[in-house]
Scaffold this active site. Structure first.
Site, short mmCIF file in Angstrom:
data_model
loop_
_atom_site.label_atom_id
_atom_site.label_comp_id
_atom_site.label_asym_id
_atom_site.label_seq_id
_atom_site.Cartn_x
_atom_site.Cartn_y
_atom_site.Cartn_z
N LYS A 13 0.82 -1.22 0.00
CA LYS A 13 0.00 0.00 0.00
C LYS A 13 0.86 1.27 0.00
O LYS A 13 0.62 2.19 -0.75
CB LYS A 13 -0.88 0.08 1.26
CG LYS A 13 -1.96 -0.94 1.36
CD LYS A 13 -2.86 -0.66 2.55
CE LYS A 13 -2.16 -0.63 3.90
NZ LYS A 13 -1.59 -1.89 4.35
N ARG A 88 -9.15 1.33 8.99
CA ARG A 88 -8.78 -0.06 9.29
C ARG A 88 -9.87 -0.76 10.09
O ARG A 88 -9.72 -1.95 10.41
CB ARG A 88 -7.49 -0.08 10.11
CG ARG A 88 -6.22 -0.25 9.28
CD ARG A 88 -5.07 -0.11 10.23
NE ARG A 88 -3.90 -0.85 9.90
CZ ARG A 88 -2.81 -0.31 9.37
NH1 ARG A 88 -2.78 0.95 9.04
NH2 ARG A 88 -1.74 -1.05 9.16
N ARG A 160 11.51 -1.85 10.84
CA ARG A 160 10.52 -1.38 11.81
C ARG A 160 10.38 -2.38 12.94
O ARG A 160 10.44 -3.58 12.73
CB ARG A 160 9.16 -1.23 11.10
CG ARG A 160 9.03 0.05 10.35
CD ARG A 160 7.81 0.10 9.48
NE ARG A 160 6.58 -0.40 10.08
CZ ARG A 160 5.38 -0.32 9.48
NH1 ARG A 160 5.28 0.23 8.28
NH2 ARG A 160 4.30 -0.79 10.06
N ARG A 171 -0.17 -8.63 13.49
CA ARG A 171 -0.71 -7.61 12.57
C ARG A 171 -1.56 -8.24 11.47
O ARG A 171 -2.58 -7.71 11.09
CB ARG A 171 0.44 -6.80 11.95
CG ARG A 171 1.08 -5.86 12.97
CD ARG A 171 2.39 -5.31 12.47
NE ARG A 171 2.24 -4.51 11.28
CZ ARG A 171 3.19 -4.38 10.33
NH1 ARG A 171 4.33 -5.02 10.44
NH2 ARG A 171 2.97 -3.62 9.30
#
Ligand code: AMP
Length: 220
Positions: A13, A88, A160, A171
């Site tokens: 994305k 989300r 990250r 996630r």
């Protein structure tokens, strides 16, 4: 134009949002980037967001929606926005619809970038990002020319915290439980278009732009 890029973590994305925003001259809003920036600045918002992000959980809707609404009130958003990583949850989608409606606007298209689960895991665990310009790299599929350095700006590359294996699986779980229902939500309103997220960045970019143009032409 108000466009949402929907997809699981690792679907690409962020990369596509940068490309599409440039091509269509839209403001690019990435809530994940906003939270990371707040953390870097050490603000109260950043500290609060960190509690959730480091566990792979979503930051509560109340906090996220307030931050997003403030952001879309800025002048650079008047010509249109590409939303990356927002909404989300259903509550976020409804809050965004309501806020746009108040301004006589609406979401035009939602592009769902689809990538198989095993591929997502592979992509996220090899991902490195430039600390300065946020360009993404992958240790196997798109390594930088010089290890640890961004090809574009020379910035330092880092992994990250939430791209570590345990957090990645959380996630992905969160995506399928809380964000995937948005696929139905936007399908019902006839705004969803699916794009194959597997292939080169350039091919996915072309697929995304073609889908957006086709949908825009179909609505005329
Ligand atoms: P991203 O960079 O989009 O992968 O986002 C990184 C993390 O930021 C997510 O795992 C969440 O913890 C948080 N986050 C980003 N966007 C949202 C959102 N729209 N709602 C809740 N949490 C978010």
């Amino acid at each position: 134009m108000y466009i949402i890029l929907l997809g699981a973590p690792g679907a690409g994305k962020g990369t596509q949002a940068v490309e599409v925003a440039r091509e269509l001259k839209l403001a690019h809003i990435a809530t994940g980037d906003m939270f990371r920036e707040a953390q870097k600045q050490g603000t109260a918002l950043g500290l609060k967001a960190r509690e959730y992000m480091e566990k792979g959980k979503l930051v509560p809707d109340e906090i996220t929606v307030a931050m997003l609404l403030e952001r879309i009130s800025k002048p650079d958003c008047r010509q249109g926005v590409i939303f990356d990583g927002f909404p989300r949850t259903l509550a976020q989608a409804e809050a965004l619809d309501k806020a746009l409606e108040k301004q006589g606007k609406a979401i035009d298209e939602v592009v769902y970038i689809k990538v198989a689960d095993e591929e997502l895991m592979k992509r996220l665990s090899g991902r490195w990002i430039c600390r300065q310009c946020q360009s993404p790299y992958h240790k196997i599929t798109s390594p930088p020319k010089v290890e640890g350095k961004c090809d574009r700006c020379g910035g330092e590359l880092y992994q990250r915290d939430d791209d570590k294996p345990a957090t990645i699986s959380e996630r992905l779980k969160v995506f399928f439980a809380q964000t995937a229902p948005l696929i139905d939500y936007y399908t019902r309103t006839g705004k969803l278009v699916e794009v194959n997220g597997v292939g080169s960045v350039d091919n996915v970019r072309k697929g995304t732009l073609t889908a957006l143009r086709r949908e825009a032409a179909g609505r005329k």
